[in-house]
Design a protein around this motif. Sequence first.
Motif, mmCIF file in Angstrom:
data_model
loop_
_atom_site.group_PDB
_atom_site.id
_atom_site.type_symbol
_atom_site.label_atom_id
_atom_site.label_comp_id
_atom_site.label_asym_id
_atom_site.label_seq_id
_atom_site.Cartn_x
_atom_site.Cartn_y
_atom_site.Cartn_z
ATOM 1 N N ASP A 130 -37.671 6.284 18.699
ATOM 2 C CA ASP A 130 -38.731 7.068 17.880
ATOM 3 C C ASP A 130 -37.952 8.557 17.696
ATOM 4 N N LEU A 131 -37.561 9.209 19.009
ATOM 5 C CA LEU A 131 -37.482 10.481 18.976
ATOM 6 C C LEU A 131 -36.235 10.725 18.745
ATOM 7 N N THR A 132 -34.894 9.713 19.278
ATOM 8 C CA THR A 132 -33.521 10.021 18.250
ATOM 9 C C THR A 132 -33.614 9.931 16.985
ATOM 10 N N ARG A 133 -34.567 9.663 16.245
ATOM 11 C CA ARG A 133 -34.406 8.624 14.456
ATOM 12 C C ARG A 133 -35.491 10.319 14.224
ATOM 13 N N TYR A 134 -36.292 10.761 15.118
ATOM 14 C CA TYR A 134 -36.755 11.945 14.102
ATOM 15 C C TYR A 134 -36.434 13.064 14.693
ATOM 16 N N VAL A 139 -32.132 17.477 12.120
ATOM 17 C CA VAL A 139 -31.312 17.458 12.048
ATOM 18 C C VAL A 139 -30.886 17.542 10.331
ATOM 19 N N TRP A 140 -30.388 16.482 9.465
ATOM 20 C CA TRP A 140 -30.549 16.363 8.267
ATOM 21 C C TRP A 140 -31.304 17.272 7.626
ATOM 22 N N GLU A 141 -32.697 17.805 7.902
ATOM 23 C CA GLU A 141 -33.724 18.542 7.732
ATOM 24 C C GLU A 141 -33.587 19.809 7.260
ATOM 25 N N ARG A 142 -32.880 20.601 8.588
ATOM 26 C CA ARG A 142 -31.945 21.759 8.492
ATOM 27 C C ARG A 142 -30.640 21.389 8.496
ATOM 28 N N GLN A 143 -29.823 20.798 8.112
ATOM 29 C CA GLN A 143 -29.245 20.924 6.862
ATOM 30 C C GLN A 143 -28.905 21.350 5.212
ATOM 31 N N ARG A 144 -30.082 20.636 4.854
ATOM 32 C CA ARG A 144 -30.758 20.832 3.519
ATOM 33 C C ARG A 144 -31.315 21.570 4.198
ATOM 34 N N GLU A 145 -31.933 22.306 4.457
ATOM 35 C CA GLU A 145 -32.364 24.239 4.344
ATOM 36 C C GLU A 145 -31.141 24.451 4.257
ATOM 37 N N ALA A 146 -29.849 25.131 5.446
ATOM 38 C CA ALA A 146 -28.777 25.527 4.455
ATOM 39 C C ALA A 146 -28.323 25.300 3.609
ATOM 40 N N ASN A 147 -28.174 24.589 2.861
ATOM 41 C CA ASN A 147 -27.658 24.342 1.429
ATOM 42 C C ASN A 147 -28.707 25.068 0.794
ATOM 43 N N ARG A 148 -29.971 25.208 1.193
ATOM 44 C CA ARG A 148 -30.593 25.959 -0.081
ATOM 45 C C ARG A 148 -30.127 27.633 0.083
ATOM 46 N N LEU A 149 -30.480 26.849 1.285
ATOM 47 C CA LEU A 149 -30.024 29.192 1.705
ATOM 48 C C LEU A 149 -28.638 29.577 1.469
ATOM 49 N N GLN A 150 -27.549 28.565 1.182
ATOM 50 C CA GLN A 150 -26.099 29.103 0.619
ATOM 51 C C GLN A 150 -26.492 28.908 -0.552
ATOM 52 N N ALA A 217 -35.142 37.829 -0.709
ATOM 53 C CA ALA A 217 -35.581 38.294 0.719
ATOM 54 C C ALA A 217 -36.807 37.769 0.773
ATOM 55 N N LEU A 218 -36.959 37.317 -0.001
ATOM 56 C CA LEU A 218 -39.175 35.903 0.672
ATOM 57 C C LEU A 218 -38.355 34.959 0.863
ATOM 58 N N LEU A 219 -37.038 34.170 0.008
ATOM 59 C CA LEU A 219 -37.078 32.884 -0.241
ATOM 60 C C LEU A 219 -36.641 33.217 0.600
ATOM 61 N N VAL A 220 -35.109 33.775 1.285
ATOM 62 C CA VAL A 220 -34.676 33.620 2.513
ATOM 63 C C VAL A 220 -35.052 34.082 3.821
ATOM 64 N N SER A 221 -35.997 34.303 3.660
ATOM 65 C CA SER A 221 -37.158 34.557 4.715
ATOM 66 C C SER A 221 -37.864 33.317 5.695
ATOM 67 N N GLN A 222 -38.425 32.597 4.123
ATOM 68 C CA GLN A 222 -38.803 31.662 4.712
ATOM 69 C C GLN A 222 -37.709 30.596 4.919
ATOM 70 N N LEU A 223 -36.735 30.286 4.408
ATOM 71 C CA LEU A 223 -35.500 29.563 4.891
ATOM 72 C C LEU A 223 -35.297 30.305 6.003
ATOM 73 N N LEU A 224 -34.976 31.780 6.698
ATOM 74 C CA LEU A 224 -34.431 31.574 8.178
ATOM 75 C C LEU A 224 -35.683 30.639 8.820
ATOM 76 N N SER A 225 -36.983 31.568 8.812
ATOM 77 C CA SER A 225 -38.039 30.711 9.676
ATOM 78 C C SER A 225 -38.178 29.498 9.476
ATOM 79 N N HIS A 226 -37.646 28.750 8.633
ATOM 80 C CA HIS A 226 -37.287 27.171 9.129
ATOM 81 C C HIS A 226 -36.830 26.343 9.532
ATOM 82 N N ILE A 227 -35.726 27.021 9.846
ATOM 83 C CA ILE A 227 -34.109 26.375 10.251
ATOM 84 C C ILE A 227 -34.734 26.714 11.728
ATOM 85 N N ASP A 228 -35.398 28.548 11.939
ATOM 86 C CA ASP A 228 -35.700 28.536 13.535
ATOM 87 C C ASP A 228 -36.423 27.590 14.102
#
Length: 338
Positions: A130-134, A139-150, A217-228
Amino acid sequence: MEKLLERCAALDVHKRQVTACAHVPNRRGERAELRAEFETMTPDLLALRDWLKGLGVTHVAMEATGVYWKPVYYLLEDDFELLLVNASHVNNVPGRKTDVADAQWLCELLEHGLLRASFVPPKPIRELRDLTRYRKSLVWERQREANRLQKLLEDANIKLASVATRVLGASGRAMLAELCEGRNDPEALAELAPGKLRRKLPALRRALTGRFSSHHALLVSQLLSHIDYLDEAIDALSAEIEERLRPFEHKLELLTTIPGVAERTAEVIMAELGADMQRFPDHRHLASWAAICPGNEESAGKRKTGKTRKGDSWLRTALIEAANSAAGRTRDTYLNAQ
């Protein structure tokens, strides 16, 4: 056909109810079939357990139905010999499918020893899974957020990724923070570049000249907060996984000696396979269970297809990543030579 089990039962599990069928000897020594239905709330499952105990049942079979089998299995595993079976391996006669008929058919197969149980790891390994799968999902969600940021930076025509290797590195984050604060002077932003990146100051100034508005600026700040947040969650999960794997440190070290298998990949392999390899007679059986070996479909002397079966997708992903890493990043190995 010979009956191998004297007292056995089968369960047809659904979201809201469980249909149970038990085969036990009656007072005259003849086989009797008893059926009952239970809801899936915990008190009802406890009543199911007591009903099976009262009949003296020793073996219980059930199909792997979504995730609904899990609470039933976990509640019964300490009191009975359980067999979790693949539904595709126990198909009933077409046109005669009901909950009761499914339970009856499964019970008959169990009684004659015709069922092959799926691998269900012990509780500590299940929790580790459960821990490794979550963690992998995060990790996949972080990559998706990084792609959205780009994509958002491209929308604002901020070409930071064309100059800097890592947009989310320390210098990139500092520049993005300044942009979010409304300070978008390319000269001042470029001066935040440290070390080797300063060699690219002219290109960096041009890349940071865009149309970055308050909307961006609003969207980037939200994305960065979520990535953190995701970074913190991944680190917390990694620490817990490391702690739970401490008893298997030596086995993890052995796994990491395989070309392409890094620490995280070794953790996933351990979580998906467990620490006890005795259930697999040899490496070929393990590859077959993981469904990463070629399939075998032949008819009239002609080989139709060799595609692999659907197996454990989490293990398959980890092994494919390891193989790709070994092929591309190692030298003097079999995979690299291919």
